[in-house]
Design a protein around this motif. Sequence first.
Motif, mmCIF file in Angstrom:
data_model
loop_
_atom_site.group_PDB
_atom_site.id
_atom_site.type_symbol
_atom_site.label_atom_id
_atom_site.label_comp_id
_atom_site.label_asym_id
_atom_site.label_seq_id
_atom_site.Cartn_x
_atom_site.Cartn_y
_atom_site.Cartn_z
ATOM 1 N N SER A 16 0.903 -1.128 -0.016
ATOM 2 C CA SER A 16 0.042 0.136 -0.025
ATOM 3 C C SER A 16 0.776 1.210 -0.175
ATOM 4 O O SER A 16 1.993 1.368 0.826
ATOM 5 C CB SER A 16 -0.971 0.286 1.221
ATOM 6 O OG SER A 16 -1.617 -1.235 1.203
ATOM 7 N N ILE A 17 0.349 2.147 -0.911
ATOM 8 C CA ILE A 17 1.384 3.322 -0.855
ATOM 9 C C ILE A 17 0.746 4.403 0.159
ATOM 10 O O ILE A 17 1.662 5.044 0.646
ATOM 11 C CB ILE A 17 1.093 4.029 -2.247
ATOM 12 C CG1 ILE A 17 1.470 3.165 -3.525
ATOM 13 C CG2 ILE A 17 1.533 5.393 -2.496
ATOM 14 C CD1 ILE A 17 1.154 3.696 -4.995
ATOM 15 N N GLN A 18 -0.292 4.608 0.365
ATOM 16 C CA GLN A 18 -0.763 5.547 1.436
ATOM 17 C C GLN A 18 -0.190 5.423 2.938
ATOM 18 O O GLN A 18 -0.050 4.266 3.418
ATOM 19 C CB GLN A 18 -2.291 5.260 1.660
ATOM 20 C CG GLN A 18 -3.274 5.831 0.488
ATOM 21 C CD GLN A 18 -2.885 5.269 -0.771
ATOM 22 O OE1 GLN A 18 -2.882 3.881 -0.806
ATOM 23 N NE2 GLN A 18 -3.239 5.947 -1.883
ATOM 24 N N PRO A 40 -15.625 -0.378 5.313
ATOM 25 C CA PRO A 40 -14.315 -0.344 5.147
ATOM 26 C C PRO A 40 -13.462 0.625 6.445
ATOM 27 O O PRO A 40 -14.025 1.514 6.652
ATOM 28 C CB PRO A 40 -13.799 0.042 3.598
ATOM 29 C CG PRO A 40 -14.795 0.939 3.480
ATOM 30 C CD PRO A 40 -16.030 0.441 4.261
ATOM 31 N N LEU A 41 -12.294 -0.120 6.788
ATOM 32 C CA LEU A 41 -11.499 0.728 7.721
ATOM 33 C C LEU A 41 -10.927 2.040 7.031
ATOM 34 O O LEU A 41 -10.830 3.082 7.386
ATOM 35 C CB LEU A 41 -10.468 -0.226 8.308
ATOM 36 C CG LEU A 41 -9.507 0.318 9.370
ATOM 37 C CD1 LEU A 41 -10.059 1.282 10.405
ATOM 38 C CD2 LEU A 41 -8.321 -0.444 9.714
ATOM 39 N N SER A 42 -10.260 1.655 5.694
ATOM 40 C CA SER A 42 -9.702 2.701 5.033
ATOM 41 C C SER A 42 -9.706 2.272 3.427
ATOM 42 O O SER A 42 -9.807 0.855 3.162
ATOM 43 C CB SER A 42 -8.403 3.028 5.609
ATOM 44 O OG SER A 42 -7.462 1.761 5.352
ATOM 45 N N SER A 43 -9.149 2.966 2.418
ATOM 46 C CA SER A 43 -9.170 2.823 1.239
ATOM 47 C C SER A 43 -7.721 3.235 0.883
ATOM 48 O O SER A 43 -7.090 4.039 1.492
ATOM 49 C CB SER A 43 -10.095 3.306 0.207
ATOM 50 O OG SER A 43 -11.640 2.933 0.741
ATOM 51 N N GLU A 44 -7.035 2.476 -0.203
ATOM 52 C CA GLU A 44 -5.832 2.469 -0.790
ATOM 53 C C GLU A 44 -5.547 2.195 -1.946
ATOM 54 O O GLU A 44 -6.403 1.748 -2.734
ATOM 55 C CB GLU A 44 -4.832 1.819 0.487
ATOM 56 C CG GLU A 44 -4.896 0.402 0.537
ATOM 57 C CD GLU A 44 -4.536 -0.383 1.474
ATOM 58 O OE1 GLU A 44 -4.138 0.310 2.657
ATOM 59 O OE2 GLU A 44 -4.387 -1.394 1.676
ATOM 60 N N GLU A 45 -4.332 2.301 -2.394
ATOM 61 C CA GLU A 45 -3.708 1.847 -3.561
ATOM 62 C C GLU A 45 -2.382 1.166 -3.464
ATOM 63 O O GLU A 45 -1.631 1.447 -2.562
ATOM 64 C CB GLU A 45 -3.751 2.881 -4.686
ATOM 65 C CG GLU A 45 -5.144 3.784 -5.161
ATOM 66 C CD GLU A 45 -4.679 4.950 -6.096
ATOM 67 O OE1 GLU A 45 -5.230 4.771 -7.139
ATOM 68 O OE2 GLU A 45 -3.922 5.735 -5.607
ATOM 69 N N TYR A 46 -2.353 -0.086 -4.427
ATOM 70 C CA TYR A 46 -1.237 -0.814 -4.461
ATOM 71 C C TYR A 46 -0.357 -0.238 -5.267
ATOM 72 O O TYR A 46 -0.490 0.143 -6.206
ATOM 73 C CB TYR A 46 -1.403 -2.360 -4.687
ATOM 74 C CG TYR A 46 -1.888 -2.987 -3.772
ATOM 75 C CD1 TYR A 46 -1.907 -2.611 -2.126
ATOM 76 C CD2 TYR A 46 -2.672 -4.285 -4.196
ATOM 77 C CE1 TYR A 46 -2.361 -3.585 -1.440
ATOM 78 C CE2 TYR A 46 -3.284 -5.133 -3.056
ATOM 79 C CZ TYR A 46 -3.239 -4.613 -1.794
ATOM 80 O OH TYR A 46 -3.892 -5.482 -0.805
ATOM 81 N N GLY A 47 1.113 -0.308 -5.074
ATOM 82 C CA GLY A 47 2.058 0.124 -5.773
ATOM 83 C C GLY A 47 3.450 -0.561 -5.797
ATOM 84 O O GLY A 47 3.265 -1.604 -4.661
#
Length: 281
Positions: free
Chosen positions: A120-122, A231-238
Amino acid sequence: MKKIYLLGILATIMLAGCSSAKPAESTSASADASAVESKADKTTTAASENKTTFTVGFDQDFPPMGFVGDDGEFTGFDLELAAEAAKRMGKEIKYQPISWDAKDMELTSGNVDCIWNGFSIQGREDKYTWSKPYMKNDQVFVVKSDSSIESIEDLAGKTVEVQTDSSAEAALKENTELANTFDKLQTVADYNTGFMDLEMGGVDAIAMDSVVANYQITKRGGNGFTVLDTPLSSEEYGIGFKLGNETLRNEVQKALEDMKADGTMKAISEKWFGKDVTTLE
């Protein structure tokens, strides 16, 4: 007396000459040492640029992104993407399983070239040199289907488990208002163990990546576990590279974009998820 005086002057001049010669030798030695160090640095840089392998660091207990398959071989969505990228870069792929909480040390030491494993980038934007995001993900809570927990509010007074140094753990450290309602927040080395703890009643819920949660639930027959709606949080994969390693990042990024353009990324996604879940633009 004059003779003695003259001898004294000559001795002083000779001593001065000797002492002035020493710094010159020292300066020369320092210059030689610097030249050797500079040459060594250039040699190291050249060796790094000419690497014929591409070593990917990953958590081997993180299906479906990277894990040990039934045949004992490393496999997974991210690992297949990495292998294809290595092929296009003309490099040999090398999978390096790591302890997730030691990933920074593995990357800094050069033991791995990147972290590619549902990363996760965030919250980590400034710690690594990142590829463009290629997939979206949520952090969610998983509970047993026969439990009384139907919402995040129902987690009050419960024991929640999370993987050490994971995005879910980071999200809960930020959301102290929620975390403080739990009776206990504990860590686990990997989510395979986490699911076993949940199944045996050792914990009431697991906070984890939705893509991994859905895979784990499907693997266990699709019944017995429920993902809470909120959801607890949202994110993006990198893909995370050592900070400043833009050369390798750019090389891998180009391979990814070519895979996106010719449909290879879509095909790998459909193999693992039944649809194209990638978001690379």
